[in-house]
Design an enzyme around this catalytic site. Structure first.
Site, PDB file in Angstrom:
ATOM      1  N   ASP A  13       0.925  -1.181   0.187  1.00 12.75           N
ATOM      2  CA  ASP A  13      -0.081  -0.001   0.141  1.00 12.75           C
ATOM      3  C   ASP A  13       0.754   1.124   0.082  1.00 12.75           C
ATOM      4  O   ASP A  13       2.000   1.185   0.684  1.00 12.75           O
ATOM      5  CB  ASP A  13      -0.758   0.153   1.116  1.00 12.75           C
ATOM      6  CG  ASP A  13      -1.927   1.206   1.237  1.00 12.75           C
ATOM      7  OD1 ASP A  13      -1.611   2.181   0.824  1.00 12.75           O
ATOM      8  OD2 ASP A  13      -3.126   0.864   1.696  1.00 12.75           O
ATOM      9  N   LEU A  15       0.651   4.067   1.285  1.00 15.12           N
ATOM     10  CA  LEU A  15       0.612   4.572   2.571  1.00 15.12           C
ATOM     11  C   LEU A  15       1.780   4.053   3.388  1.00 15.12           C
ATOM     12  O   LEU A  15       1.780   4.597   4.691  1.00 15.12           O
ATOM     13  CB  LEU A  15      -0.739   4.757   3.222  1.00 15.12           C
ATOM     14  CG  LEU A  15      -1.615   5.884   2.908  1.00 15.12           C
ATOM     15  CD1 LEU A  15      -3.084   5.879   3.612  1.00 15.12           C
ATOM     16  CD2 LEU A  15      -1.043   7.201   3.025  1.00 15.12           C
ATOM     17  N   SER A  16       2.109   3.071   3.277  1.00 14.55           N
ATOM     18  CA  SER A  16       3.285   2.288   3.937  1.00 14.55           C
ATOM     19  C   SER A  16       4.721   2.652   3.509  1.00 14.55           C
ATOM     20  O   SER A  16       5.069   2.155   2.424  1.00 14.55           O
ATOM     21  CB  SER A  16       3.130   0.713   3.849  1.00 14.55           C
ATOM     22  OG  SER A  16       4.161   0.200   4.552  1.00 14.55           O
ATOM     23  N   PRO A  17       5.363   3.521   4.035  1.00 19.01           N
ATOM     24  CA  PRO A  17       6.717   3.788   3.880  1.00 19.01           C
ATOM     25  C   PRO A  17       7.589   2.668   3.837  1.00 19.01           C
ATOM     26  O   PRO A  17       8.537   2.553   2.929  1.00 19.01           O
ATOM     27  CB  PRO A  17       7.459   4.611   4.919  1.00 19.01           C
ATOM     28  CG  PRO A  17       6.439   4.699   6.017  1.00 19.01           C
ATOM     29  CD  PRO A  17       5.099   4.066   5.425  1.00 19.01           C
ATOM     30  N   SER A  19       6.617  -0.266   2.680  1.00 18.74           N
ATOM     31  CA  SER A  19       6.229  -0.913   1.596  1.00 18.74           C
ATOM     32  C   SER A  19       7.052  -0.558   0.485  1.00 18.74           C
ATOM     33  O   SER A  19       7.646  -1.173  -0.234  1.00 18.74           O
ATOM     34  CB  SER A  19       4.688  -0.793   1.301  1.00 18.74           C
ATOM     35  OG  SER A  19       3.720  -1.682   1.961  1.00 18.74           O
TER      36      SER A  19
END
EC number: 2.5.1.18
Length: 183
Positions: A13, A15-17, A19
């Site tokens: 996602d 919004l996940s740094p 990731s």
């Protein structure tokens, strides 16, 4: 000639740094390790029950469904907006700006943006998120390696050295080209 391509899935996602870190590393290593990298946009809210990236993740799902060759660039640009430049990725204009900067045509990006509320896109994102959960995901990123008929699920962007070990490959740090340039 190296081993046949193995499949590695990355559930992520924007919004996940974390990731993002896993995404960049796997994109750098996919050819070095001869793996077929399947990028799997997932909704972290479906896993952790809280996120503001629904529109962005639906947009990436639509990109993956219709223009998978653009998925890497558009994903990267969304991460750049939200984590590098502190720009919005939730409003339609922001998503369009990211897609255009990644190289999509305005018309193509608008057409995909119109599809983010369709049952097809919603269901695909839900299915991908459920697939991550079935592998045991409790957050993102999740990397799933398919090796010799078995699956190995790894959580986090700090597991790439372990992934290299499972693949029987050499880990050269997060920027493999920097290591080869020094050799």
């Amino acid at each position: 000639m190296g081993p046949l391509p193995r499949t590695v899935e990355l559930f992520y996602d924007v919004l996940s740094p974390y990731s993002w870190l896993g995404f960049e590393i796997l994109c750098r290593y996919k050819n070095i390790w001869n793996v077929h990298l399947q990028l799997r946009p997932s909704l972290i809210a479906g896993i952790m029950k809280s996120s503001g990236s629904l529109s962005a993740m639906r947009f990436l799902t639509a990109v993956n469904m219709e223009h998978p060759e653009m998925l890497e660039k558009v994903s990267r640009e969304l991460w750049m907006r939200v984590w590098s430049r502190d720009e919005d990725i939730t409003e339609p204009g922001s998503i369009l700006a990211a897609a255009e900067k990644a190289g999509m045509s305005t018309e193509g990006a608008r057409a995909l943006l119109e599809k983010i509320s369709t049952p097809q896109v919603k269901n695909q994102l839900k299915e991908t998120t459920e697939a991550a959960c079935k592998y045991g995901a409790f957050g993102l990123p999740v990397t799933v390696a398919h090796l010799d008929g078995q699956t190995q699920m790894l959580f986090g962007s700090d597991r790439m050295e372990l992934l290299a070990y499972l693949l029987g490959e050499k880990w050269m740090g997060p920027v493999p080209s920097a290591v080869s340039a020094r050799l």
